[in-house]
Design a protein around this motif. Structure first.
Motif: not given
Length: 101
Positions: A51-78
């Motif tokens: 896992r990541n050593k520490e949780p990381f911060i993304f302050k510049r997202i529009d507040g749609d955390y579910q959308k961000f996590c779905d995109l992050q998962l897709k990028e990890l898978e690809e």
């Protein structure tokens, strides 16, 4: 194989607060926690058991955390994103505190 489910709260040995699984596949999970209006994210790799050593911060997202996590998962898978080998640690889920759903 680690068996985490969507929206499950997961605890880690070195974290006091749980994180919520917002995106999950057979290999990866993206977890989220918000503290003082700051979003923290953590990527998990079940195959490499890291896992990541520490949780990381993304302050510049529009507040749609579910959308961000779905995109992050897709990028990890690809393979477009990965857990940095220099900044990772063993996957240390505290199963005594993590409840199955």
């Amino acid at each position: 194989m680690v068996n985490l489910k969507l929206n499950q709260e997961v605890y880690f040995d070195d974290e006091k607060q749980p994180m919520k699984v917002l995106a999950v596949s057979d290999r990866f999970a993206v977890c989220f926690r918000e503290e003082n209006e700051t979003p923290y994210f953590l990527n998990l790799d079940f195959i490499k058991n890291i896992r990541n050593k520490e949780p990381f911060i993304f302050k510049r997202i529009d507040g749609d955390y579910q959308k961000f996590c779905d995109l992050q998962l897709k990028e990890l898978e690809e393979g477009k994103s990965e857990i940095n080998k220099r900044n990772c640690r063993e996957l240390n889920i505290d199963w005594k505190c993590t409840k199955n759903v």
